[in-house]
Design a protein around this motif. Structure first.
Motif, PDB file in Angstrom:
ATOM      1  N   ASP A 159      53.381   6.231  33.756  1.00  0.00           N
ATOM      2  CA  ASP A 159      52.491   5.440  32.790  1.00  0.00           C
ATOM      3  C   ASP A 159      53.638   5.554  31.549  1.00  0.00           C
ATOM      4  N   PRO A 160      54.513   4.329  31.152  1.00  0.00           N
ATOM      5  CA  PRO A 160      55.406   4.298  30.083  1.00  0.00           C
ATOM      6  C   PRO A 160      54.802   4.564  28.682  1.00  0.00           C
ATOM      7  N   ARG A 161      53.475   4.531  28.720  1.00  0.00           N
ATOM      8  CA  ARG A 161      52.808   4.728  27.333  1.00  0.00           C
ATOM      9  C   ARG A 161      52.565   6.379  27.278  1.00  0.00           C
ATOM     10  N   ALA A 162      52.786   7.201  28.404  1.00  0.00           N
ATOM     11  CA  ALA A 162      52.625   8.365  28.285  1.00  0.00           C
ATOM     12  C   ALA A 162      53.426   9.237  29.298  1.00  0.00           C
ATOM     13  N   GLU A 163      54.510   9.203  28.880  1.00  0.00           N
ATOM     14  CA  GLU A 163      55.546   9.601  30.191  1.00  0.00           C
ATOM     15  C   GLU A 163      55.452  11.162  30.443  1.00  0.00           C
ATOM     16  N   ASN A 164      54.907  11.894  29.603  1.00  0.00           N
ATOM     17  CA  ASN A 164      54.692  13.256  29.796  1.00  0.00           C
ATOM     18  C   ASN A 164      53.642  13.573  30.647  1.00  0.00           C
ATOM     19  N   SER A 165      52.751  12.676  30.812  1.00  0.00           N
ATOM     20  CA  SER A 165      51.327  12.846  31.778  1.00  0.00           C
ATOM     21  C   SER A 165      51.751  12.490  33.101  1.00  0.00           C
ATOM     22  N   ILE A 166      51.015  13.048  34.101  1.00  0.00           N
ATOM     23  CA  ILE A 166      51.089  12.579  35.687  1.00  0.00           C
ATOM     24  C   ILE A 166      50.144  11.303  36.060  1.00  0.00           C
ATOM     25  N   PHE A 167      50.842  10.316  36.161  1.00  0.00           N
ATOM     26  CA  PHE A 167      50.122   9.343  36.579  1.00  0.00           C
ATOM     27  C   PHE A 167      50.473   8.508  37.917  1.00  0.00           C
ATOM     28  N   PRO A 168      49.539   8.009  38.837  1.00  0.00           N
ATOM     29  CA  PRO A 168      47.999   8.361  38.874  1.00  0.00           C
ATOM     30  C   PRO A 168      47.884   9.879  38.931  1.00  0.00           C
ATOM     31  N   ASP A 169      46.597  10.110  38.675  1.00  0.00           N
ATOM     32  CA  ASP A 169      46.007  11.464  39.007  1.00  0.00           C
ATOM     33  C   ASP A 169      45.606  11.716  40.245  1.00  0.00           C
ATOM     34  N   PHE A 170      46.424  12.280  41.253  1.00  0.00           N
ATOM     35  CA  PHE A 170      46.035  12.137  42.820  1.00  0.00           C
ATOM     36  C   PHE A 170      44.621  13.290  42.832  1.00  0.00           C
ATOM     37  N   CYS A 171      44.633  14.075  42.246  1.00  0.00           N
ATOM     38  CA  CYS A 171      43.589  15.157  42.371  1.00  0.00           C
ATOM     39  C   CYS A 171      42.225  14.341  42.182  1.00  0.00           C
TER      40      CYS A 171
END
Length: 443
Positions: free
Chosen positions: A363-375
């Motif tokens: 997600d370019p809006r939140a590059e520090n997060s994991i996207f998508p959330d496979f869990c």
């Protein structure tokens, strides 16, 4: 076209699938035929005379003797074997025991000869070992068994095995000489050909000594081992697969999608038997890993199956989590998640000055997060899951995954800058092999 034909046609389909060059067969049963009633007559013979006439005959003694003659004249022979040897693994091992000739395998041939054997050179080609490609480059005899000389193996055709007499044995006559001219060709079932050669060697008490050639290749193994960087507490993808092999002791079936994770799984997991490795080679179909794992788990009940996948490939057939969950199949999914289409990124880094063409999957809006959330996706399919980001947590995460009954998804976060090495660029030859570097460097 007639309901009475169904027993015969199905028998023909299974015969076609298993004979000659094995492969899938489509049987088309139109709707009007499906809805008819009939008493099946199982006695109708197959109508495949023309096809059966085209199947290879058992190899002639003279043909096998010719192969033995060129082996006896050789100083630096190499066996190059592929997926066509899957049903000839035992015969291949006996041939190597009788001759001492080193073996390199294609991506589709992994497991036909045990990786632990000291005569195994592992995989050759674009992402093969340096020493396997060295062996091909220096060989004076290339024994090509059940292979097709595809471009990911050969690179520049004129330079491939340039010093070697080439012997090609294949069950598909269309493959012989198609890409690379050969000196001796044998249109035959590899299994029968190897049986015949082995019998001749034993009957004549023939012996061979290629020890100096093996010593030369062992020196190359020590000089050019597969390596990966120590990334402190980040999880290097190569390390993740090497550790997975150590934790499982190799006693699993591995499936993969297509991309960097596929090549790392081919390099760093060790395969000891045929069909332990299931991967899409020729077609290179992303999304292959999960449905292949499902099929393997159903075909061999109780055997643990691990789909080593990439975040890009895994998304393409994620719906297969539904039957895996409902049937509680022992399928473990290990996603090497670098938030990118890794293999394309590698080529962008190496050959396109790092220019990105929609290869970032996060997600370019939140590059520090994991996207998508496979869990969370796994939770939606009622699958247990976890995510691991640090090297020191990985072994415990694997242990938990393997000890959990039924299916499990493990999201392993890895850096996107890692490159699959060695690498011979498209159209290149052994002298062009790349052995160092990654996406942290400009090219």
């Amino acid at each position: 076209m007639h309901i009475e034909d169904i027993p015969r046609v199905i028998r023909e389909a299974f015969y076609l699938a298993a004979s000659g060059r094995p492969g899938p067969v489509l049987v088309d049963i139109p709707k009007d035929i499906q809805q008819q009633m009939a008493v099946p007559d199982w006695s109708h013979p197959m109508r495949l005379q023309t096809y059966q006439e085209r199947l290879p005959k058992p190899p002639e003694q003279a043909e096998l003797q010719h192969i033995l003659y060129v082996i006896s004249r050789s100083k630096k022979p190499v066996i190059y074997c592929g997926g066509g040897c899957i049903n000839a693994s035992e015969e291949l091992k006996e041939f190597v025991d009788l001759t001492g000739i080193p073996v390199t395998t294609t991506l589709m041939g992994l497991g036909v000869f045990p990786s632990s054997d000291h005569r195994c050179l592992n995989m050759l080609g674009m992402h093969g070992t340096v020493y396997a490609n060295y062996a091909i480059d220096k060989a004076d005899l290339l024994l090509a068994f059940g292979v097709r000389f595809d471009d990911r193996v050969t690179g520049k055709l004129e330079s491939f095995a340039r010093h070697a007499t080439i012997v090609h044995v294949d069950v598909d006559s269309a493959e012989i000489g198609k890409n690379k001219p050969v000196h001796i060709s044998l249109f035959a079932d590899v299994c029968l050909a190897l049986q015949g050669i082995n019998n001749l060697i034993k009957a004549r008490s023939l012996t061979y000594d290629f020890s100096s050639w093996l010593d030369e290749l062992n020196a190359q193994k020590k000089k050019w081992p597969l390596t990966y960087p120590d990334l402190a507490d980040e999880i290097c993808p190569q390390y993740a697969i090497e550790l997975l092999h150590k934790v499982t002791k190799g006693a699993v079936i591995i499936t993969t999608g297509v991309g960097q994770h596929q090549m790392w799984a081919a390099q760093w997991f060790k395969y000891e038997r045929p069909r332990q490795w299931l991967s899409s080679g020729g077609l290179g179909s992303m999304g292959f890993g999960l449905p292949a794992a499902l099929g393997a788990a159903v075909a061999i009940p109780g055997c643990p199956v691990i789909d080593i996948d990439g975040d890009g490939s895994f998304l393409m057939n994620i719906q297969e989590l539904a039957p895996i969950s409902l049937l509680q199949l022992p399928v473990k999914v290990v996603i090497l998640n670098n938030q990118h289409l890794g293999m394309v990124v590698q080529w962008e880094d190496r050959f396109y000055k790092g220019n990105r063409a929609h290869t970032y999957l996060g997600d370019p809006r939140a590059e520090n997060s994991i996207f998508p959330d496979f869990c969370k996706m796994a939770e939606g399919f009622k699958l247990p899951s976890s995510r691991v980001c640090r090297k020191h947590d990985l072994q415990a995460a694997y242990k938990k995954m393997l000890e959990t009954p039924g299916p499990y998804l493990l999201d392993v976060i890895v850096p996107h800058q890692e490159h699959v090495l060695p690498m011979i660029p498209t159209g290149g030859s052994f002298k062009d092999i790349i052995t160092e570097g990654d996406g942290r460097k400009k090219y």
